[in-house]
Design an enzyme around this catalytic site. Sequence first.
Site, PDB file in Angstrom:
ATOM      1  N   SER A  30      47.341  62.315  33.985  1.00 39.25           N
ATOM      2  CA  SER A  30      46.604  61.281  33.224  1.00 39.25           C
ATOM      3  C   SER A  30      46.636  61.530  31.718  1.00 39.25           C
ATOM      4  O   SER A  30      45.669  61.239  31.031  1.00 39.25           O
ATOM      5  CB  SER A  30      45.133  61.189  33.654  1.00 39.25           C
ATOM      6  OG  SER A  30      45.035  61.057  35.037  1.00 39.25           O
TER       7      SER A  30
ATOM      8  N   GLU B 273      59.964  58.729  36.474  1.00 38.39           N
ATOM      9  CA  GLU B 273      58.713  59.451  36.225  1.00 38.39           C
ATOM     10  C   GLU B 273      58.190  60.054  37.528  1.00 38.39           C
ATOM     11  O   GLU B 273      58.116  59.380  38.545  1.00 38.39           O
ATOM     12  CB  GLU B 273      57.682  58.458  35.652  1.00 38.39           C
ATOM     13  CG  GLU B 273      56.304  59.063  35.475  1.00 38.39           C
ATOM     14  CD  GLU B 273      55.251  58.024  35.080  1.00 38.39           C
ATOM     15  OE1 GLU B 273      55.611  56.893  34.702  1.00 38.39           O
ATOM     16  OE2 GLU B 273      54.060  58.364  35.167  1.00 38.39           O
TER      17      GLU B 273
ATOM     18  N   CYS C  54      41.742  35.706  41.799  1.00 42.16           N
ATOM     19  CA  CYS C  54      41.811  35.976  43.227  1.00 42.16           C
ATOM     20  C   CYS C  54      40.420  35.912  43.874  1.00 42.16           C
ATOM     21  O   CYS C  54      39.933  34.825  44.153  1.00 42.16           O
ATOM     22  CB  CYS C  54      42.523  37.295  43.473  1.00 42.16           C
ATOM     23  SG  CYS C  54      43.233  37.379  45.129  1.00 42.16           S
TER      24      CYS C  54
ATOM     25  N   GLU D 230      35.664  36.826  55.136  1.00 47.50           N
ATOM     26  CA  GLU D 230      35.716  38.251  54.788  1.00 47.50           C
ATOM     27  C   GLU D 230      34.292  38.808  54.659  1.00 47.50           C
ATOM     28  O   GLU D 230      34.038  39.969  54.964  1.00 47.50           O
ATOM     29  CB  GLU D 230      36.469  38.428  53.455  1.00 47.50           C
ATOM     30  CG  GLU D 230      36.547  39.864  52.987  1.00 47.50           C
ATOM     31  CD  GLU D 230      37.363  40.060  51.717  1.00 47.50           C
ATOM     32  OE1 GLU D 230      37.805  39.049  51.138  1.00 47.50           O
ATOM     33  OE2 GLU D 230      37.555  41.213  51.322  1.00 47.50           O
TER      34      GLU D 230
ATOM     35  N   HIS E 147      47.262  36.485  40.861  1.00 49.45           N
ATOM     36  CA  HIS E 147      46.846  37.420  39.813  1.00 49.45           C
ATOM     37  C   HIS E 147      47.697  37.212  38.559  1.00 49.45           C
ATOM     38  O   HIS E 147      48.718  37.884  38.391  1.00 49.45           O
ATOM     39  CB  HIS E 147      47.017  38.862  40.288  1.00 49.45           C
ATOM     40  CG  HIS E 147      46.050  39.274  41.335  1.00 49.45           C
ATOM     41  ND1 HIS E 147      44.810  39.779  41.041  1.00 49.45           N
ATOM     42  CD2 HIS E 147      46.133  39.247  42.681  1.00 49.45           C
ATOM     43  CE1 HIS E 147      44.163  40.061  42.164  1.00 49.45           C
ATOM     44  NE2 HIS E 147      44.944  39.746  43.178  1.00 49.45           N
TER      45      HIS E 147
ATOM     46  N   GLU F 247      47.267  38.255  35.714  1.00 53.64           N
ATOM     47  CA  GLU F 247      47.287  39.450  34.851  1.00 53.64           C
ATOM     48  C   GLU F 247      48.549  40.289  35.023  1.00 53.64           C
ATOM     49  O   GLU F 247      48.933  41.025  34.124  1.00 53.64           O
ATOM     50  CB  GLU F 247      46.040  40.312  35.097  1.00 53.64           C
ATOM     51  CG  GLU F 247      45.938  40.998  36.457  1.00 53.64           C
ATOM     52  CD  GLU F 247      45.210  40.175  37.519  1.00 53.64           C
ATOM     53  OE1 GLU F 247      45.198  38.932  37.402  1.00 53.64           O
ATOM     54  OE2 GLU F 247      44.660  40.770  38.473  1.00 53.64           O
TER      55      GLU F 247
HETATM   56  N1  GLN Z   1      39.441  39.919  49.211  1.00 51.24           N
HETATM   57  C1  GLN Z   1      40.137  38.705  48.942  1.00 51.24           C
HETATM   58  C2  GLN Z   1      41.270  38.479  49.927  1.00 51.24           C
HETATM   59  O1  GLN Z   1      41.751  39.422  50.520  1.00 51.24           O
HETATM   60  C3  GLN Z   1      40.653  38.678  47.520  1.00 51.24           C
HETATM   61  C4  GLN Z   1      41.661  39.725  47.242  1.00 51.24           C
HETATM   62  C5  GLN Z   1      41.856  40.000  45.763  1.00 51.24           C
HETATM   63  O2  GLN Z   1      41.004  39.674  44.950  1.00 51.24           O
HETATM   64  N2  GLN Z   1      42.953  40.620  45.413  1.00 51.24           N
HETATM   65  O3  GLN Z   1      41.703  37.377  50.119  1.00 51.24           O
END
Ligand code: GLN
Length: 544
Positions: free
Chosen positions: A16, A143, A388, A412, A517, A519
């Site tokens: 790290s 790496e 997400c 979930e 995502h 990001e």
């Molecule tokens: N837990 C949610 C799913 O599995 C969202 C997953 C996440 O945010 N990467 O659908």
Amino acid sequence: MKHPKFIFVIGGVMSSVGKGITSSSIGTILQSRGYRITNVKCDMYVNIDAGTIRPTEHGEVFIGTDGIEADQDLGNYERFTGRTMTALNYITTGQVYQEVIRKERNLEYNGEDVEVVPDVPHEIIRRIQLAQKKNKAEITIVEFGGTIGEYQVLLFLEAARIMKVHNPDDVAFVLVSYLPLPSHIGEMKTKPTQYAVRTLNAAGIMADFIVARAERSLDQRRREILAMVCNLRPGTVLAAPDQSSIYDVPLLFHEQKLDEMLLRTLGLRPRKNDLRIWKNFSRKVRRCKKTVNIGVVGKYFGTGDFTLADSYISVIEAAKHAAWAHDAKPNLTWIDSAEYEKDPKKVRELSRYDGIIVPGGFGSRGIEGVLRAIQYVRENGIPYLGLCYGMQLATIEFAKNVAKIANANSVEIDANTSDPVICVNPKQQKNILEKQMGATMRLGSYPCTVQKKSLAYRAYKQGKISERHRHRYEFNNQYREALERAGMRFSGINEKDNLVEIVELANHPWFVGTQFHPEFQSHPLTPHPLFKDFIGAAIKRQKT
Ligand code: GLN
């Protein structure tokens, strides 16, 4: 390619300290010299991929275009070099052993006994060479995770040593080592690094370069001591003090001529370099004056002493990229949603922020608090970006409080809810029942069609996009009409499978949730459009 070159980046003293940024920066400076590069990360875990490792301890799980669940360093490689990562760029001990055992069962060793040495290092070499070939890389930067001296890195060091023996002119070693600066002594100590070099030597490897990571810059005297003890020329011991922006590290290395020296060591011509865009970028970041205050609401934030910065590194970097594009510095505050469960009124503090992000996550802990936060943000016109889980929870909150579907939930969180607004498809249900949890989520890049006249379209400026996913649950289309009637817009759809990918609100300044995502596809020089517009909306709110 006649002589592909390999640079191994290995860590000394402790982990790290910046091997990932060093590897990424080496990629950047060599690329700026016109060489085609690729980066590979070797993780010492027996895990096949990072998908089954707890991010609160190990850091974010980064997703490649092909759906590989990898170490967060692959995100750094992409952000620095712009080169897309796939499973080829990620090697783990688990993958290596799995393949050796598969070959053995398949009689591919032709009746020979299979030995840890050399068969395991040979498989490591095969994978590194495959990554080089498939990426058509002139230079491959490899790496090794962890630190030398750890038992599990030995077979990887052996692989690197064998590659050096076979092609001495095509392999170079960079040791990234930490120089502590104990406050009661007040000076930087080189001894731990000297020992690290000896450990490396014991594995049959000589470092060609040492990157001296420390709070401060390495002085000439210590540079000479290290060079002398470690068999190096002083110029090949590089100072790598902490930087205010990680994106300055390529420039720091270039100033110390690392690109030129590495190329000469590998027998390559140092073509003219072009780091202009990075220099301009660095200047731009430095000039940012205003601050934009972003709250990140999540559920893990209160636990233990892990570093949030690692668990959400791509979200943090994407927010930085977007803020810098607006000439602003981002100020991210982590807000533990459990606080709003203990004291619901506390949620009013959110009005202090210019924008709120709810990032990805799993499980049911702290969810009530997140839902309260989303409700407050929605009702008070605070710009919102849900990533997400942040998108799924935004639809649940909207279904409950606006569309008045009282039991709206994700399966979930409550497997038996009467209103599964976020549901699970039969294939995923089977995975869950059979406990097939490794690499079985919806993973990797999927296309999405963006509806015109939406916040998303305004951001992307195009109707066809591709974004990366990692989730098991999906929006339940049975609720689309009801939520649409109540004012939710489904502005991004995966047409092939008829899946909701982007939701937004019509009567709100800026409220967007994405099933994917974004990001993972933000770069310092080209911030992600959704992050950019989210920060834009946040700055606008600040002004009013
Ligand atoms: N837990 C949610 C799913 O599995 C969202 C997953 C996440 O945010 N990467 O659908």
